[in-house]
Design an enzyme around this catalytic site. Structure first.
Site, mmCIF file in Angstrom:
data_model
loop_
_atom_site.group_PDB
_atom_site.id
_atom_site.type_symbol
_atom_site.label_atom_id
_atom_site.label_comp_id
_atom_site.label_asym_id
_atom_site.label_seq_id
_atom_site.Cartn_x
_atom_site.Cartn_y
_atom_site.Cartn_z
ATOM 1 N N HIS A 17 -10.289 -5.257 -1.915
ATOM 2 C CA HIS A 17 -9.123 -5.785 -1.386
ATOM 3 C C HIS A 17 -9.152 -5.743 0.074
ATOM 4 O O HIS A 17 -10.017 -5.349 0.950
ATOM 5 C CB HIS A 17 -8.397 -4.172 -1.828
ATOM 6 C CG HIS A 17 -8.635 -3.121 -1.213
ATOM 7 N ND1 HIS A 17 -9.693 -2.455 -1.819
ATOM 8 C CD2 HIS A 17 -8.491 -2.347 0.043
ATOM 9 C CE1 HIS A 17 -9.978 -1.314 -1.198
ATOM 10 N NE2 HIS A 17 -9.202 -1.276 -0.095
ATOM 11 N N ASP A 20 0.856 -1.100 0.162
ATOM 12 C CA ASP A 20 0.165 -0.052 -0.092
ATOM 13 C C ASP A 20 0.898 1.171 -0.107
ATOM 14 O O ASP A 20 1.686 1.371 0.818
ATOM 15 C CB ASP A 20 -0.840 -0.005 1.088
ATOM 16 C CG ASP A 20 -2.052 1.290 1.115
ATOM 17 O OD1 ASP A 20 -1.650 2.354 0.990
ATOM 18 O OD2 ASP A 20 -3.186 0.660 1.434
ATOM 19 N N ILE A 21 0.661 2.023 -0.818
ATOM 20 C CA ILE A 21 1.434 3.334 -1.067
ATOM 21 C C ILE A 21 1.426 4.126 0.037
ATOM 22 O O ILE A 21 2.342 4.870 0.614
ATOM 23 C CB ILE A 21 0.906 4.327 -2.141
ATOM 24 C CG1 ILE A 21 2.046 4.789 -2.806
ATOM 25 C CG2 ILE A 21 -0.336 4.976 -1.959
ATOM 26 C CD1 ILE A 21 1.861 5.707 -4.286
HETATM 27 P P1 AMP Z 1 -9.433 1.602 1.264
HETATM 28 O O1 AMP Z 1 -9.719 2.956 1.886
HETATM 29 O O2 AMP Z 1 -9.954 0.301 2.217
HETATM 30 O O3 AMP Z 1 -10.331 1.476 -0.148
HETATM 31 O O4 AMP Z 1 -8.046 1.426 0.905
HETATM 32 C C1 AMP Z 1 -7.518 1.850 -0.278
HETATM 33 C C2 AMP Z 1 -6.120 1.708 0.019
HETATM 34 O O5 AMP Z 1 -5.368 1.811 -1.462
HETATM 35 C C3 AMP Z 1 -5.520 2.908 0.763
HETATM 36 O O6 AMP Z 1 -4.795 2.426 1.669
HETATM 37 C C4 AMP Z 1 -4.621 3.659 -0.239
HETATM 38 O O7 AMP Z 1 -3.358 4.004 0.378
HETATM 39 C C5 AMP Z 1 -4.204 2.589 -1.320
HETATM 40 N N1 AMP Z 1 -3.788 3.004 -2.550
HETATM 41 C C6 AMP Z 1 -4.481 3.851 -3.475
HETATM 42 N N2 AMP Z 1 -3.587 4.163 -4.417
HETATM 43 C C7 AMP Z 1 -2.482 3.388 -4.496
HETATM 44 C C8 AMP Z 1 -1.442 2.945 -5.253
HETATM 45 N N3 AMP Z 1 -1.264 3.726 -6.593
HETATM 46 N N4 AMP Z 1 -0.429 2.142 -4.905
HETATM 47 C C9 AMP Z 1 -0.670 1.477 -3.755
HETATM 48 N N5 AMP Z 1 -1.875 1.587 -2.760
HETATM 49 C C10 AMP Z 1 -2.754 2.613 -3.382
#
Ligand code: AMP
Length: 134
Positions: free
Chosen positions: A97, A28-29
């Site tokens: 996810h 996760d970024i």
């Molecule tokens: P949620 O709030 O459960 O939908 O989590 C979405 C997650 O996706 C968040 O923790 C973000 O940091 C992560 N995220 C969004 N864009 C990216 C990306 N390009 N690469 C990795 N993680 C990401």
């Protein structure tokens, strides 16, 4: 299409930890803690509820393997494995996810708390949930 489809299609970069025909796992970024990982199916579904059970099994199997790798190699004192379904629950990316969030100390800024509501009619609530399934 969400940003995760772009990661699956390698249109944008991600730090990939595991990949097979059905499942992708990447860091996760946000890295809310060191090793914060996302595990996703390659087929699109918007959230946990929308996902085929056979697909869920594959995602959980990869999450189980990676959570153990994180435990063995990063040595957190605990790990949260969770999925947000719906905006109210904190979902921001609408492609199912699983988060793997290693926990190292009590001041890591992550708070998953809920207050207790005592004296509820549990039997009535259970009946309401089960409605239509008899
Ligand atoms: P949620 O709030 O459960 O939908 O989590 C979405 C997650 O996706 C968040 O923790 C973000 O940091 C992560 N995220 C969004 N864009 C990216 C990306 N390009 N690469 C990795 N993680 C990401």
């Amino acid at each position: 299409m969400t940003i995760f489809t772009k990661i699956i299609n390698k249109e944008i970069p991600a730090t990939i930890l595991y990949e097979d025909d059905d499942v992708l796992a990447f860091l996760d970024i946000a890295q809310c803690t060191k090793g914060h990982t996302l595990v996703i199916p390659k087929t699109f579904s918007k959230d946990f509820l929308d996902t085929d059970v056979e697909v869920l099994k594959k995602v959980v199997s990869v999450a189980h393997m990676l959570a153990n790798k994180i435990k063995d190699n990063l040595h957190p004192s605990g790990i949260n494995i969770l999925s947000n379904a719906g905006e109210q629950a904190g979902q921001g990316v609408f492609h199912y996810h699983l988060h793997i969030i290693p926990r190292y100390d009590e001041n890591d800024g992550i708070s998953i708390t809920y207050k207790e509501n005592p004296n509820q009619d549990l039997e009535a609530i259970a009946q309401e949930i089960k409605k239509g399934s008899e």
